[in-house]
Design a protein around this motif. Structure first.
Motif, PDB file in Angstrom:
ATOM      1  N   UNK B 139     -18.598 -28.192  10.066  1.00  0.00           N
ATOM      2  CA  UNK B 139     -19.338 -28.318  11.318  1.00  0.00           C
ATOM      3  C   UNK B 139     -18.323 -28.368  12.461  1.00  0.00           C
ATOM      4  N   UNK B 140     -18.407 -27.382  13.347  1.00  0.00           N
ATOM      5  CA  UNK B 140     -17.490 -27.330  14.491  1.00  0.00           C
ATOM      6  C   UNK B 140     -18.193 -27.903  15.706  1.00  0.00           C
ATOM      7  N   UNK B 141     -17.700 -29.017  16.219  1.00  0.00           N
ATOM      8  CA  UNK B 141     -18.329 -29.640  17.376  1.00  0.00           C
ATOM      9  C   UNK B 141     -17.813 -28.982  18.650  1.00  0.00           C
ATOM     10  N   UNK B 142     -18.641 -28.149  19.258  1.00  0.00           N
ATOM     11  CA  UNK B 142     -18.223 -27.420  20.455  1.00  0.00           C
ATOM     12  C   UNK B 142     -19.031 -27.850  21.673  1.00  0.00           C
ATOM     13  N   UNK B 143     -19.378 -29.144  21.729  1.00  0.00           N
ATOM     14  CA  UNK B 143     -20.016 -29.653  22.949  1.00  0.00           C
ATOM     15  C   UNK B 143     -18.969 -29.669  24.047  1.00  0.00           C
ATOM     16  N   UNK B 144     -19.417 -29.793  25.292  1.00  0.00           N
ATOM     17  CA  UNK B 144     -18.479 -29.748  26.415  1.00  0.00           C
ATOM     18  C   UNK B 144     -17.517 -30.933  26.421  1.00  0.00           C
ATOM     19  N   UNK B 148     -20.362 -36.925  28.668  1.00  0.00           N
ATOM     20  CA  UNK B 148     -21.583 -36.845  27.864  1.00  0.00           C
ATOM     21  C   UNK B 148     -21.412 -35.940  26.645  1.00  0.00           C
ATOM     22  N   UNK B 149     -20.678 -34.835  26.833  1.00  0.00           N
ATOM     23  CA  UNK B 149     -20.424 -33.927  25.718  1.00  0.00           C
ATOM     24  C   UNK B 149     -19.600 -34.615  24.636  1.00  0.00           C
ATOM     25  N   UNK B 150     -18.599 -35.384  25.059  1.00  0.00           N
ATOM     26  CA  UNK B 150     -17.740 -36.108  24.108  1.00  0.00           C
ATOM     27  C   UNK B 150     -18.566 -37.151  23.356  1.00  0.00           C
ATOM     28  N   UNK B 151     -19.427 -37.854  24.093  1.00  0.00           N
ATOM     29  CA  UNK B 151     -20.266 -38.871  23.460  1.00  0.00           C
ATOM     30  C   UNK B 151     -21.189 -38.228  22.432  1.00  0.00           C
ATOM     31  N   UNK B 152     -21.755 -37.074  22.786  1.00  0.00           N
ATOM     32  CA  UNK B 152     -22.642 -36.361  21.874  1.00  0.00           C
ATOM     33  C   UNK B 152     -21.884 -35.954  20.607  1.00  0.00           C
ATOM     34  N   UNK B 153     -20.675 -35.415  20.796  1.00  0.00           N
ATOM     35  CA  UNK B 153     -19.845 -35.017  19.648  1.00  0.00           C
ATOM     36  C   UNK B 153     -19.545 -36.227  18.773  1.00  0.00           C
ATOM     37  N   UNK B 154     -19.266 -37.366  19.424  1.00  0.00           N
ATOM     38  CA  UNK B 154     -18.948 -38.588  18.685  1.00  0.00           C
ATOM     39  C   UNK B 154     -20.124 -39.025  17.820  1.00  0.00           C
ATOM     40  N   UNK B 155     -21.318 -39.040  18.413  1.00  0.00           N
ATOM     41  CA  UNK B 155     -22.514 -39.464  17.683  1.00  0.00           C
ATOM     42  C   UNK B 155     -22.784 -38.532  16.497  1.00  0.00           C
ATOM     43  N   UNK B 156     -22.645 -37.219  16.734  1.00  0.00           N
ATOM     44  CA  UNK B 156     -22.862 -36.257  15.643  1.00  0.00           C
ATOM     45  C   UNK B 156     -21.826 -36.478  14.546  1.00  0.00           C
ATOM     46  N   UNK B 158     -20.228 -39.253  13.809  1.00  0.00           N
ATOM     47  CA  UNK B 158     -20.549 -40.492  13.086  1.00  0.00           C
ATOM     48  C   UNK B 158     -21.657 -40.248  12.065  1.00  0.00           C
ATOM     49  N   UNK B 159     -22.665 -39.467  12.494  1.00  0.00           N
ATOM     50  CA  UNK B 159     -23.815 -39.215  11.625  1.00  0.00           C
ATOM     51  C   UNK B 159     -23.476 -38.365  10.417  1.00  0.00           C
ATOM     52  N   UNK B 160     -22.428 -37.549  10.530  1.00  0.00           N
ATOM     53  CA  UNK B 160     -22.134 -36.599   9.446  1.00  0.00           C
ATOM     54  C   UNK B 160     -20.902 -36.958   8.619  1.00  0.00           C
ATOM     55  N   UNK B 161     -20.166 -38.015   9.077  1.00  0.00           N
ATOM     56  CA  UNK B 161     -18.922 -38.282   8.349  1.00  0.00           C
ATOM     57  C   UNK B 161     -19.214 -38.867   6.963  1.00  0.00           C
ATOM     58  N   UNK B 167     -15.396 -31.767   9.431  1.00  0.00           N
ATOM     59  CA  UNK B 167     -15.820 -31.891  10.824  1.00  0.00           C
ATOM     60  C   UNK B 167     -14.667 -31.539  11.739  1.00  0.00           C
ATOM     61  N   UNK B 168     -14.850 -30.529  12.605  1.00  0.00           N
ATOM     62  CA  UNK B 168     -13.768 -30.189  13.527  1.00  0.00           C
ATOM     63  C   UNK B 168     -14.288 -30.195  14.958  1.00  0.00           C
ATOM     64  N   UNK B 169     -13.352 -30.254  15.899  1.00  0.00           N
ATOM     65  CA  UNK B 169     -13.699 -30.226  17.323  1.00  0.00           C
ATOM     66  C   UNK B 169     -12.872 -29.103  17.928  1.00  0.00           C
ATOM     67  N   UNK B 170     -13.394 -28.402  18.929  1.00  0.00           N
ATOM     68  CA  UNK B 170     -12.598 -27.379  19.615  1.00  0.00           C
ATOM     69  C   UNK B 170     -11.295 -28.013  20.086  1.00  0.00           C
ATOM     70  N   UNK B 171     -10.185 -27.249  20.036  1.00  0.00           N
ATOM     71  CA  UNK B 171      -8.898 -27.774  20.474  1.00  0.00           C
ATOM     72  C   UNK B 171      -8.902 -27.988  21.981  1.00  0.00           C
ATOM     73  N   UNK B 172      -8.323 -29.118  22.405  1.00  0.00           N
ATOM     74  CA  UNK B 172      -8.123 -29.341  23.827  1.00  0.00           C
ATOM     75  C   UNK B 172      -6.721 -28.913  24.192  1.00  0.00           C
ATOM     76  N   UNK B 173      -6.520 -28.367  25.351  1.00  0.00           N
ATOM     77  CA  UNK B 173      -5.172 -27.969  25.732  1.00  0.00           C
ATOM     78  C   UNK B 173      -5.165 -27.237  27.050  1.00  0.00           C
TER      79      UNK B 173
END
Lengths: 196, 196
Positions: B139-144, B148-156, B158-161, B167-173
Motif C-alpha cells: 500500500x503506497x500512501x500518496x496523500x498530500x 491533514x494529508x500526513x494525519x490521514x496517512x498516519x491513520x491509514x 496505523x490501521x494496516x500495520x 506500507x510505503x509513503x511517497x519520498x519527500x525531498x
C-alpha cells in the motif's frame, strides 16, 4: 483521469466561464459531484432557462425577460434624463446609490477597436435615436474612467453635441473615504481642476 | 439590477461553484448571455448529465460512469500494488508520470476533524477491506504532504500495520528542477535525512 466521459465533458464545458482554466474547471467539477449535485442540477436549469429567455430591453438594451425592462416601464422615473453605462453591473451600481431617478441606456460593452468592437456592436445608432426621441433633455455619460470608457464617452458626445441636449459626464475626483496619500496623481489633478 | 428573474437566478446559482462570489457570478452570467449562449446551453447539459450519471467506482471509489472504472478493469495493471490518493486530480497526477502501473484507492477527501470529516467520510473501512482482500501486497500512501494529508496517512498506516502488508509513503525531498536556495528548510531537512 477518472474514466468518465460525462465528467470530462463537464470539465471542458466549465471552461466556457470567463477566468476558468483547466485546474479551476476540474476543482469545480469535483466539488459539485462530490458535495453538491443538487446545486449542479439547479445551475443547469438556471443556465438553460437564462440562455433561452433572457433578451434585451427594446428601449435601454439591458437584459430583460420582456420587451421592456422594469426600469423603462416604471412611470415614476424622470424621462428627461438618460444615463449611459457600459454594463448592467454599472447600471446596478448607479441604481444602488439611490441618487438617480432617470432612465438608462446600457451599451453592453465599450468601443474597443483592438478587440474589433465598433459603434455597431454597442448600439450607438440605437442610443442616438433614443437620445433624440424628444423626451430626453440630458444625457449623462457614465462610461468607465478607463481609456476605452473615455473614448466611448467622447464618441457619444461628438455624435450628440449641438443637438439641443445637455451632455454631462460623471464627476471625477477623490473617492469618498480615501486618503490623499494613496490616491493616484491623475485623480488628484482632476479633483484640483474641478474643485468647487 | 436588470429586471430578469432568469438572470437573477442564474447569478445566484453560479455561486454554488467553489471560489465564485457575487461579482464573479455576475461577470460569468453577463459573459455567457452576451457572448456565449451556446456555451451556456452546453454547460447546462454537461452539468445535468454529470450529476445524473457520474458515480463512484465500487472498487477504488474514484468517479466513474459504470460499476468499475477503466483503471480497475484494466487487466494489465499490477494488482499487488495499491496507491492511496486524496482526489481524482491527485490520481491523475500520479498516472501522468507513467511511473506507476498498480491500482488506486481514491479517498475523495482527507481526515479533517475541524471540518467534521472523519474516517467514515473518506471510506477508510472500504479501503481497509480493499487492502486486505488478499491480492494487495503493498500500500503506497500518496496523500498530500500537508498536515491533514500526513494525519490521514498516519491513520491509514496505523490501521494496516502488522497485517502482513508492505506500507510505503511517497519520498519527500527536493523537487526536480529546483534550486536549494529557494526550497523550504523542512524539505531540505527531510531530503538530508532520507539521502541515498
Amino acid at each position: 483521469m477518472p474514466d468518465s466521459n460525462a465528467l470530462e465533458t463537464l470539465i471542458q464545458s466549465l471552461r466556457c466561464l470567463p477566468g476558468v482554466g483547466v485546474k479551476s474547471a476540474q476543482r469545480m467539477a469535483f466539488h459539485l459531484l462530490q458535495h453538491n449535485r443538487t446545486g449542479a442540477q439547479t445551475l443547469a436549469q438556471a443556465l438553460s432557462r437564462a440562455a433561452e429567455y433572457v433578451r434585451h430591453c427594446e428601449r435601454c438594451h439591458t437584459f430583460a425577460e420582456h420587451a421592456l425592462c422594469a426600469t423603462c416601464l416604471d412611470v415614476r422615473r424622470d424621462t428627461s434624463k438618460l444615463c449611459v453605462v457600459e454594463t448592467p453591473a454599472d447600471q446596478s451600481a448607479v441604481e444602488r446609490t439611490g441618487a438617480y431617478k432617470g432612465l438608462y441606456f446600457v451599451l453592453m460593452g465599450k468601443l474597443s477597436p483592438l478587440d474589433g468592437i465598433g459603434p455597431k456592436d454597442i448600439g450607438l445608432k440605437k442610443l442616438f435615436d433614443r437620445a433624440l426621441d424628444g423626451t430626453v433633455q440630458e444625457v449623462i455619460l457614465a462610461t468607465n474612467f478607463t481609456a476605452e470608457g473615455e473614448a466611448t464617452a467622447h464618441v457619444i458626445g461628438e455624435g450628440l453635441k449641438s443637438r439641443g441636449l445637455q451632455l454631462t459626464r460623471l464627476a471625477r475626483g477623490v473617492p469618498v473615504g480615501s486618503e490623499l496619500e494613496y490616491v493616484d496623481l491623475g485623480t488628484i489633478a482632476h479633483a484640483l481642476v474641478d474643485r468647487r
